[in-house]
Design a protein around this motif. Structure first.
Motif, PDB file in Angstrom:
ATOM      1  N   PHE A 235      37.624  33.957  45.321  1.00  0.00           N
ATOM      2  CA  PHE A 235      38.671  33.139  44.705  1.00  0.00           C
ATOM      3  C   PHE A 235      39.957  33.317  45.503  1.00  0.00           C
ATOM      4  O   PHE A 235      40.484  34.430  45.609  1.00  0.00           O
ATOM      5  N   VAL A 240      41.497  31.826  37.360  1.00  0.00           N
ATOM      6  CA  VAL A 240      40.054  31.731  37.188  1.00  0.00           C
ATOM      7  C   VAL A 240      39.653  32.387  35.874  1.00  0.00           C
ATOM      8  O   VAL A 240      40.155  33.458  35.520  1.00  0.00           O
ATOM      9  N   ASN A 259      35.169  38.386  44.530  1.00  0.00           N
ATOM     10  CA  ASN A 259      36.315  38.786  45.354  1.00  0.00           C
ATOM     11  C   ASN A 259      37.513  37.945  44.956  1.00  0.00           C
ATOM     12  O   ASN A 259      37.486  36.719  45.063  1.00  0.00           O
ATOM     13  N   ASN A 260      38.562  38.609  44.524  1.00  0.00           N
ATOM     14  CA  ASN A 260      39.708  37.919  43.959  1.00  0.00           C
ATOM     15  C   ASN A 260      40.968  38.370  44.682  1.00  0.00           C
ATOM     16  O   ASN A 260      41.731  39.194  44.193  1.00  0.00           O
ATOM     17  N   THR A 263      44.313  35.561  43.321  1.00  0.00           N
ATOM     18  CA  THR A 263      44.346  34.781  42.091  1.00  0.00           C
ATOM     19  C   THR A 263      44.584  35.644  40.866  1.00  0.00           C
ATOM     20  O   THR A 263      44.422  36.866  40.889  1.00  0.00           O
ATOM     21  N   PHE A 265      43.020  36.591  37.590  1.00  0.00           N
ATOM     22  CA  PHE A 265      41.574  36.609  37.350  1.00  0.00           C
ATOM     23  C   PHE A 265      41.255  37.301  36.036  1.00  0.00           C
ATOM     24  O   PHE A 265      41.817  38.342  35.710  1.00  0.00           O
ATOM     25  N   CYS A 285      39.560  42.812  41.152  1.00  0.00           N
ATOM     26  CA  CYS A 285      39.327  42.123  39.885  1.00  0.00           C
ATOM     27  C   CYS A 285      39.857  42.964  38.718  1.00  0.00           C
ATOM     28  O   CYS A 285      39.777  44.188  38.732  1.00  0.00           O
TER      29      CYS A 285
END
Length: 289
Positions: A235, A240, A259-260, A263, A265, A285
């Motif tokens: 992301f 999200v 995998n963030n 963002t 999340f 995350c």
């Protein structure tokens, strides 16, 4: 660009370690002709033959095999290279090496691939059944990666010693190979406004790797992915939200990476629904438990 005939033959012999007075000199010239002077094709074929073929007879047999891959009309040089890379892939002795190379195609073009990711994916997918511990798998992956480097199917990352790269033509060929048979890969990018570009059905896929941008609510697509064994979602922007039922129905899922990097999340963990999971990577995350 394609090399002139004389230069192509010289490059092929140099990479394959063949002198002009060798008994292999004539057959080496025929290989160079099959590669149509394309440097990538010349190097891939020469590296593979140097490692696997030790006698004139074995070289002649390999030439006949290669000609079966190249005996057709091509729309362009890329098509020829695809066929030659596929020949090199098919001639890998180890199923493990083939599987590892295909895993590398799940990453974006020109991506610096951590070897440790390949270790974790391979362990989760149980590609190395006789390797009980993560340390054993790590040693095996190191050997396979070095073999693939020697065939010029994987490239060194000049900036990171423990990373590798996949040439864009190699990557495209691997994705073509992974589109048939037991492997079916989906790899791509999806912005919020491009959501329609994703397939209507995810049923056939065994591995999905998506880079997502924008505020996307990911559909609960688990029931549509009964064959899925690996899921990789990156992301890059936006907000999200993954609901509890997002992974429901993924009874064969072995590996999941979320995998963030950029963002906001939120993940409501699905708990016991992912009982088949063997490898879980959660990078940057925040979990809502």
């Amino acid at each position: 660009n394609a090399l002139p005939e004389e230069e192509a033959c010289y490059l092929f012999k140099a990479v394959a370690g063949i002198s002009d007075d060798s008994v292999l000199s004539d057959v080496a010239k025929q290989f160079a002709e099959e590669c149509k002077g394309i440097p990538l094709a010349l190097v891939v074929v020469a590296r593979g033959l140097r490692t696997n073929c030790k006698t004139l007879k074995s070289w002649e047999l390999a030439l006949g095999q290669l000609q079966k891959y190249t005996f057709r009309e091509f729309e362009g040089e890329k098509d020829l290279v695809y066929s030659i890379v596929e020949w090199s892939y098919d001639n890998l002795e180890s199923v493990e090496a083939k599987s590892l190379l295909l895993l590398c195609s799940l990453f974006p073009e020109d991506y610096s691939i951590p070897v440790e990711c390949l270790v974790r994916y391979g362990k989760g997918l149980e590609l190395f059944n006789e390797r009980d511990t993560l340390g054993d798998v790590r040693c095996r992956v190191d050997v396979l990666v070095n073999d693939l480097r020697s065939y010029h199917l994987l490239l060194d990352d000049s900036e990171r010693e423990d990373h590798v790269k996949l040439h864009d033509v190699m990557r495209e060929t691997c994705l073509k190979i992974a589109s048939k048979g037991e492997h079916v890969f989906l790899v791509g990018n999806a912005r919020e406004e491009e959501r329609h570009q994703l397939p209507d059905s995810f049923g056939p896929y065994t591995a999905i790797s998506l880079t997502l941008e924008g505020s996307i609510r990911l559909f609960p697509f688990g029931e549509e992915c009964p064959r899925l064994k690996l899921l990789r979602l990156v992301f890059q922007s936006g907000k999200v939200n993954l609901s509890k039922d997002a992974f429901e129905g993924m009874e064969d899922l072995r590996v999941m990476e979320l995998n963030n990097s950029h963002t906001e999340f939120s993940l409501s963990w699905p708990g016991q629904m992912l009982t088949s999971l063997r490898t879980l990577c959660l990078d940057y995350c925040v979990l809502d438990t």
